[in-house]
Design a protein around this motif. Structure first.
Motif, PDB file in Angstrom:
ATOM      1  N   LEU A 192       1.461   1.257   2.673  1.00  0.00           N
ATOM      2  CA  LEU A 192       1.287   2.215   1.585  1.00  0.00           C
ATOM      3  C   LEU A 192       1.463   1.502   0.243  1.00  0.00           C
ATOM      4  O   LEU A 192       2.114   0.465   0.140  1.00  0.00           O
ATOM      5  N   ASP A 193       0.873   2.082  -0.798  1.00  0.00           N
ATOM      6  CA  ASP A 193       0.895   1.513  -2.145  1.00  0.00           C
ATOM      7  C   ASP A 193       2.128   2.049  -2.879  1.00  0.00           C
ATOM      8  O   ASP A 193       2.135   3.180  -3.354  1.00  0.00           O
ATOM      9  N   TRP A 194       3.188   1.245  -2.971  1.00  0.00           N
ATOM     10  CA  TRP A 194       4.451   1.659  -3.586  1.00  0.00           C
ATOM     11  C   TRP A 194       4.623   1.017  -4.956  1.00  0.00           C
ATOM     12  O   TRP A 194       4.383  -0.175  -5.132  1.00  0.00           O
ATOM     13  N   THR A 195       5.066   1.816  -5.926  1.00  0.00           N
ATOM     14  CA  THR A 195       5.498   1.319  -7.225  1.00  0.00           C
ATOM     15  C   THR A 195       6.899   1.861  -7.476  1.00  0.00           C
ATOM     16  O   THR A 195       7.141   3.062  -7.307  1.00  0.00           O
ATOM     17  N   PHE A 196       7.820   1.006  -7.878  1.00  0.00           N
ATOM     18  CA  PHE A 196       9.204   1.404  -8.127  1.00  0.00           C
ATOM     19  C   PHE A 196       9.471   1.321  -9.626  1.00  0.00           C
ATOM     20  O   PHE A 196       9.320   0.257 -10.235  1.00  0.00           O
TER      21      PHE A 196
END
Length: 204
Positions: A107-111
């Motif tokens: 999945l495409d995660w941005t924190f």
């Protein structure tokens, strides 16, 4: 146009989890009843889920919810966001400290470590980029938890509030709107199915 939609299931007494939620019991005792509609065979429930996830260009969630969905008992190919219904949007996590590793690496995660407003802004950018690529309007969905959605409403970051009112009284748990900033809403739709009452409001 990209909207910011807060979307969450809630009990009749206003809780988004049952009592004693935790890493091994994410929805708390009895909290599974909140999401019966999302796994229902009711055609109207299926339509609402499909349409909502189909318009999701990016999804925002808090760190505690991320730890649950990325944990060993969390999402998989059958239970993830929009699983079996749509493709996978970008996910933006509000956190003070990004995790060292991610189990759901496909999945495409941005924190985002600089606060909720910056996370919503980053998600809007992702959703607008996805809209341009797909040729259709896509939204940002705030999926929770309850504290994140309440904070977003209090900060005036939400355009639409979508509640899935489950026919259950939990008695305790994580409240959704306790001590919330007063805010006017305009009712847009009420759809009753065999498992829930789906309420949509414009947030003024």
């Amino acid at each position: 146009m990209t909207r910011i939609i807060a979307d969450i299931s809630v009990s009749l007494d206003g809780f988004v989890t049952g009592p004693d939620p935790g890493p091994a019991n994410g929805l708390g005792t009895g909290g599974e009843a909140l999401h019966t509609w999302a796994f229902s065979d009711d055609p109207e429930d299926r339509r609402l889920l499909r349409e909502a996830t189909d318009r999701s260009g990016a999804v925002v969630l808090g760190r505690r919810l991320f730890d649950l969905v990325d944990g060993p008992n969390g999402w998989d190919d059958e239970t993830g966001y929009g699983a079996g219904v749509v493709g996978k949007p970008a996910f933006v996590v509000v956190t003070s400290s990004p995790p060292g590793s991610v189990r759901l690496g496909d999945l495409d995660w941005t924190f985002v470590t600089t606060g909720l407003a910056d996370a919503v802004s980053a998600a809007r950018d992702r959703a607008e980029a996805a809209s341009a690529s797909s040729g259709k309007d896509l939204d940002v969905v705030l999926m929770g938890g309850g504290e994140l959605i309440r904070s977003a409403l209090d900060a005036g970051l939400v355009d639409t509030l979508s509640l899935h009112l489950a026919p259950v009284v939990l008695g305790a748990g994580t409240p959704l709107l306790v001590d919330a900033v007063p805010r006017a809403l305009v009712q847009q739709s009420v759809i009753a199915t065999s498992t829930a009452t789906h309420l949509t409001y414009e947030v003024l």
